[in-house]
Design an enzyme around this catalytic site. Sequence first.
Site, PDB file in Angstrom:
ATOM      1  N   LEU A  54       0.880  -1.172   0.000  1.00 22.91           N
ATOM      2  CA  LEU A  54       0.000   0.000   0.000  1.00 22.91           C
ATOM      3  C   LEU A  54       0.912   1.215   0.000  1.00 22.91           C
ATOM      4  O   LEU A  54       1.886   1.270   0.757  1.00 22.91           O
ATOM      5  CB  LEU A  54      -0.894   0.047   1.244  1.00 22.91           C
ATOM      6  CG  LEU A  54      -2.151  -0.826   1.303  1.00 22.91           C
ATOM      7  CD1 LEU A  54      -2.933  -0.517   2.570  1.00 22.91           C
ATOM      8  CD2 LEU A  54      -3.020  -0.653   0.077  1.00 22.91           C
ATOM      9  N   ASP A  55       0.604   2.198  -0.841  1.00 23.85           N
ATOM     10  CA  ASP A  55       1.372   3.437  -0.830  1.00 23.85           C
ATOM     11  C   ASP A  55       1.326   4.062   0.555  1.00 23.85           C
ATOM     12  O   ASP A  55       0.369   3.882   1.302  1.00 23.85           O
ATOM     13  CB  ASP A  55       0.793   4.445  -1.839  1.00 23.85           C
ATOM     14  CG  ASP A  55       0.865   3.957  -3.264  1.00 23.85           C
ATOM     15  OD1 ASP A  55       1.690   3.063  -3.538  1.00 23.85           O
ATOM     16  OD2 ASP A  55       0.083   4.456  -4.095  1.00 23.85           O
ATOM     17  N   ARG A  56       2.349   4.816   0.860  1.00 24.65           N
ATOM     18  CA  ARG A  56       2.410   5.498   2.153  1.00 24.65           C
ATOM     19  C   ARG A  56       1.152   6.334   2.408  1.00 24.65           C
ATOM     20  O   ARG A  56       0.606   6.357   3.517  1.00 24.65           O
ATOM     21  CB  ARG A  56       3.647   6.390   2.183  1.00 24.65           C
ATOM     22  CG  ARG A  56       3.841   7.168   3.463  1.00 24.65           C
ATOM     23  CD  ARG A  56       5.130   7.964   3.380  1.00 24.65           C
ATOM     24  NE  ARG A  56       5.453   8.597   4.635  1.00 24.65           N
ATOM     25  CZ  ARG A  56       6.623   9.198   4.878  1.00 24.65           C
ATOM     26  NH1 ARG A  56       7.555   9.236   3.951  1.00 24.65           N
ATOM     27  NH2 ARG A  56       6.859   9.750   6.051  1.00 24.65           N
TER      28      ARG A  56
END
Length: 238
Positions: A54-56
């Site tokens: 998951l992206d930050r």
Amino acid sequence: MLEILYEDAGIIAINKPAGLLVHRTRIAAEEQHEFAIQMLRDQIGVHVHPVHRLDRATSGVLLFTKNRELIPLIEKEFAERRVKKTYLALVRGVPREAVGTFDRPLESERSKRLQEAITRFKVLCSAEIPFDTTGRYPSSRYALLELSPETGRTHQIRRHLAQARHYIIGDKKHGDNKQNKFFESQFKLQKMLLHAHTLEFTHPIENELIRIKAELPVHFRAILMDIGIKEEEVSNLS
């Protein structure tokens, strides 16, 4: 403390807050930040291993295994597109079709070659506010979308929506700067409104279908209310 959504002897899933890195990266090597892996390990007293990304800036369901032997079993499900992922995003504008597909290829950030990329979408609800955020219209429209990526390209949902000019609100890299500034000044928004809502997969040991759901973060729900989306529309999200 991290919110644990599901746990058994072999796997565990959390509701990752927006802004939290999954693990240390070269870009963030010098930053004194906590990481989801480290936090979860300290919280449950067991080493954990993430099986997807998951992206930050993205919140929502993040899955880990508690032992390395399960990693290839779950990764195989992802590779064979047998894992169903749904995301929620607030975007600029309303797509013409209530249900549709973004299928333009995306350039690999490593090889620079075009790769197949498919994202299904559904318009859940929309809203219009009496503010001109573009300098061209007397009001601005927004839509809450449900998105299901069938492939796993880097920033796939964010890039597909940018291609369609339905920019995700709060997306600093692929979004619309005018929209982001408006939401920062008007609603004090500092986060991206993209949320990993559900994850469905077959348990690698029990062979049972597992469905894990992460409720929308407070800041996301608050923005929806602020722009006029009714609470019951958000509460009914399955």
